[in-house]
Design an enzyme around this catalytic site. Structure first.
Site, PDB file in Angstrom:
ATOM      1  CG  ASP A  89      -0.197   0.007   2.539  1.00 56.14           C
ATOM      2  OD1 ASP A  89       1.033  -0.258   2.521  1.00 56.14           O
ATOM      3  OD2 ASP A  89      -0.825   0.290   3.573  1.00 56.14           O
TER       4      ASP A  89
HETATM    5  N1  LIG Z   1      -5.927  -5.687  -1.628  1.00 54.99           N
HETATM    6  C1  LIG Z   1      -4.584  -5.704  -1.647  1.00 54.99           C
HETATM    7  N2  LIG Z   1      -3.899  -5.697  -0.537  1.00 54.99           N
HETATM    8  C2  LIG Z   1      -2.550  -5.682  -0.573  1.00 54.99           C
HETATM    9  C3  LIG Z   1      -1.862  -5.699  -1.785  1.00 54.99           C
HETATM   10  N3  LIG Z   1      -0.521  -5.686  -1.505  1.00 54.99           N
HETATM   11  C4  LIG Z   1      -0.410  -5.658  -0.156  1.00 54.99           C
HETATM   12  N4  LIG Z   1      -1.627  -5.651   0.410  1.00 54.99           N
HETATM   13  C5  LIG Z   1      -1.987  -5.630   1.855  1.00 54.99           C
HETATM   14  O1  LIG Z   1      -1.729  -4.330   2.336  1.00 54.99           O
HETATM   15  C6  LIG Z   1      -1.676  -4.429   3.745  1.00 54.99           C
HETATM   16  C7  LIG Z   1      -0.599  -3.499   4.228  1.00 54.99           C
HETATM   17  O2  LIG Z   1      -0.620  -3.604   5.614  1.00 54.99           O
HETATM   18  P1  LIG Z   1       0.282  -2.681   6.544  1.00 54.99           P
HETATM   19  O3  LIG Z   1       1.649  -2.667   5.976  1.00 54.99           O
HETATM   20  O4  LIG Z   1       0.088  -3.126   7.958  1.00 54.99           O
HETATM   21  O5  LIG Z   1      -0.309  -1.264   6.347  1.00 54.99           O
HETATM   22  P2  LIG Z   1      -1.535  -0.551   7.036  1.00 54.99           P
HETATM   23  O6  LIG Z   1      -2.604  -1.525   7.409  1.00 54.99           O
HETATM   24  O7  LIG Z   1      -1.931   0.510   6.062  1.00 54.99           O
HETATM   25  O8  LIG Z   1      -0.905   0.040   8.305  1.00 54.99           O
HETATM   26  P3  LIG Z   1      -0.219   1.467   8.456  1.00 54.99           P
HETATM   27  O9  LIG Z   1       0.699   1.605   7.283  1.00 54.99           O
HETATM   28  O10 LIG Z   1       0.476   1.453   9.748  1.00 54.99           O
HETATM   29  O11 LIG Z   1      -1.322   2.468   8.396  1.00 54.99           O
HETATM   30  C8  LIG Z   1      -1.355  -5.910   4.033  1.00 54.99           C
HETATM   31  O12 LIG Z   1      -2.505  -6.494   4.642  1.00 54.99           O
HETATM   32  C9  LIG Z   1      -1.135  -6.541   2.677  1.00 54.99           C
HETATM   33  O13 LIG Z   1      -1.622  -7.868   2.606  1.00 54.99           O
HETATM   34  C10 LIG Z   1      -2.625  -5.722  -2.968  1.00 54.99           C
HETATM   35  O14 LIG Z   1      -2.117  -5.753  -4.091  1.00 54.99           O
HETATM   36  N5  LIG Z   1      -3.976  -5.721  -2.875  1.00 54.99           N
END
Ligand SMILES: Nc1nc2c(ncn2[C@@H]2O[C@H](COP(=O)(O)OP(=O)(O)OP(=O)(O)O)[C@@H](O)[C@H]2O)c(=O)[nH]1
Length: 374
Positions: free
Chosen positions: A283
Site C-alpha cells: 500500500d
Molecule cells: N488488496 C490488496 N492488498 C494488498 C496488496 N498488496 C499488499 N496488500 C496488503 O496491504 C496491507 C498493508 O498492511 P500494513 O503494511 O500493515 O499497512 P496498514 O494496514 O496501512 O498500516 P499502516 O501503514 O500502519 O497504516 C497488508 O494487509 C497486505 O496484505 C494488494 O495488491 N492488494
C-alpha cells in the site's frame, strides 16, 4: 519501370551490334540468310504438313499434351508454329525476328514449358525441316550448306529463347526475394513493437498501471544525477495508506484492490508528463517530481489529501516529502528515499492522513538532517 512500355529487345538491351555479334559467333553469314530465303517457296508448300506432323508428335508426349491443355490452345500454337517456320526461311533475321524469339522464351516460361520439353520440340522440328530440305534440294550442291545454315539459325534462336527464359526466372527470384525481405521487415517491426510492449509491461505495476519499483529506482538515479548537474530541485513524495490492512480484513481483498486503484488514479491525475508516479509495493506509493521545490511538492500533497476528503473517500494517506537541491544535496539518491520515508513515518506518528516535510539536507551533501520542520 513498367515492362509493358518497352519491347523485350529494349528491356534486354539487345541492340543491333549484339545481334550481329551473336551471328558472327555462330558463323551465320549473309550467304546463310540467302540460302534459307531461297527455300521459301517450297517451304510454303510443305509448312502445313510439317506443322501437322510436328504437333502429332508433340501431343503424343503425355507431359506436353498436358501443358498444351486444350484444342483452342493447340490451334493457336499451330498458327504460331506455322508463322515461325515461315520466319525461319524469310531471310530477314533482324530486330523484329529476334524480338519474336525472345517472346517465345517468355511465353514458355509463363506456361511452364521446361527447357527439356522446349529442346526436344526443337529437335523434332529441326529433323522435320531437314527432311523437307533433303527432299526438295536433293542432290543440289547447296543442300548441305542450307541445312548447316538452318542449324546455325536454330542455335541463334535457342540463345534468345533461353535469354528471356533465364531472365524471367531471375525476375521471379528477385520478386520472391523482395517479398521475403518485406516479410522479414514486417516481422522485425512486429518483434520491435512486441518488445516495446513487454518493456512497458516490465516497467508497470499490473494492478494500478503506475510505474513499478524497478522503474522508479532507475528514474530516481537518472533524475537525481540530472537535477544535481543542473542545480534544480528534485522532490520526492512517499505515500502510505493508513490502516489499509483493516480495509482488506473488513471488506475483502478485492475492495482493497479498488482502493489501491483509486489512489493510483489520484496520483496520475496530479502528475505532469515528466513526473514519475509509482507503486513501490503493497500500500505504498511514491512520486518523483523533477524541478519541484518543497513548496510545490507540499501543494501537490495537500491537493491530494483535500481531493480525497472532498470526494468523501474514506481512504486516508500519510505523505512524507523530501526535497533535494537546488543548493543542498543528500549524499545519495537512496538518502532522499530514506528522508521521504522518515517524513512519511513522522506523518503517521502524528495520527496519519497528513503530510510531513523532511527537514532538508545539510550544505555539502552530507545527508545530515537539518533542524526538523513539520
Ligand atoms: N488488496 C490488496 N492488498 C494488498 C496488496 N498488496 C499488499 N496488500 C496488503 O496491504 C496491507 C498493508 O498492511 P500494513 O503494511 O500493515 O499497512 P496498514 O494496514 O496501512 O498500516 P499502516 O501503514 O500502519 O497504516 C497488508 O494487509 C497486505 O496484505 C494488494 O495488491 N492488494
Amino acid at each position: 519501370m513498367n515492362p509493358t512500355r518497352k519491347s523485350l529487345l529494349e528491356q534486354m538491351q539487345l541492340h543491333e551490334l549484339e545481334i550481329q555479334r551473336r551471328k558472327e559467333l555462330l558463323d551465320f553469314t549473309a550467304r546463310d540468310a540467302q540460302l534459307l530465303r531461297a527455300c521459301r517457296d517450297f517451304i510454303e508448300d510443305e509448312v502445313d504438313e510439317t506443322v501437322a506432323t510436328f504437333y502429332a508428335h508433340q501431343t503424343g508426349v503425355e507431359e506436353i499434351s498436358l501443358i498444351i491443355g486444350d484444342v483452342d490452345t493447340l490451334t493457336r500454337l499451330r498458327q504460331a508454329m506455322t508463322q515461325y517456320v515461315r520466319d525461319l526461311f524469310s531471310g530477314e533475321y533482324g530486330a523484329a525476328y529476334v524480338n519474336n524469339r525472345l517472346r517465345i522464351g517468355l511465353v514458355h516460361k509463363r506456361i511452364g514449358v521446361a527447357p527439356k520439353y522446349y529442346l526436344s520440340a526443337m529437335r523434332v522440328l529441326k529433323s522435320l525441316l531437314m527432311d523437307v530440305i533433303d527432299k526438295r534440294l536433293g542432290e543440289d550442291a547447296a543442300c548441305g550448306e542450307t541445312k548447316r545454315a538452318l542449324d546455325k539459325l536454330l542455335y541463334l534462336d535457342n540463345e534468345f529463347v533461353f535469354d528471356t527464359y533465364i531472365r524471367s526466372l531471375l525476375a521471379e527470384l528477385e520478386s520472391a526475394r523482395d517479398r521475403a525481405e518485406l516479410h522479414a521487415l514486417k516481422l522485425e517491426e512486429k518483434v520491435a513493437e512486441r518488445t516495446r510492449e513487454l518493456e512497458e509491461l516490465a516497467r508497470k505495476d499490473p494492478l494500478t498501471g503506475l510505474f513499478n519499483q524497478r522503474h522508479f529506482t532507475e528514474a530516481l538515479t537518472r533524475e537525481f544525477a540530472r537535477a544535481r548537474r543542473k542545480a534544480e530541485p528534485l522532490a520526492l513524495l512517499y505515500i502510505d495508506l493508513d490502516d489499509f490492512k483493516s480495509i482488506n480484513d473488513r471488506d475483502g481483498h478485492l475492495v482493497g484492490d479498488e482502493v489501491l486503484k483509486r489512489v493510483a488514479t489520484l496520483i496520475s491525475s496530479q502528475c505532469r508528463s515528466y513526473d514519475v508516479g509509482c507503486r513501490s509495493g503493497g500500500d505504498e506509493f511514491c512520486i518523483l517530481l523533477p524541478g519541484t521545490s518543497g513548496a510545490g511538492a507540499r501543494e501537490l500533497a495537500q491537493r491530494m489529501l483535500d481531493q480525497l476528503a472532498a470526494g468523501g473517500d474514506p481512504t486516508a494517506l500519510s505523505i512524507g516529502i523530501a526535497v533535494a537541491g537546488p543548493v543542498h544535496w543528500p549524499a545519495t539518491a537512496a538518502a532522499l528515499i530514506d528522508a521521504a520515508d522518515q517524513a512519511m513515518y513522522a506523518a503517521k506518528g502524528h495520527g496519519g492522513s497528513r503530510l510531513q516535510m523532511h527537514a532538508g539536507f545539510a550544505p555539502g551533501g552530507g545527508g545530515e538532517r537539518l533542524a526538523a520542520v513539520a
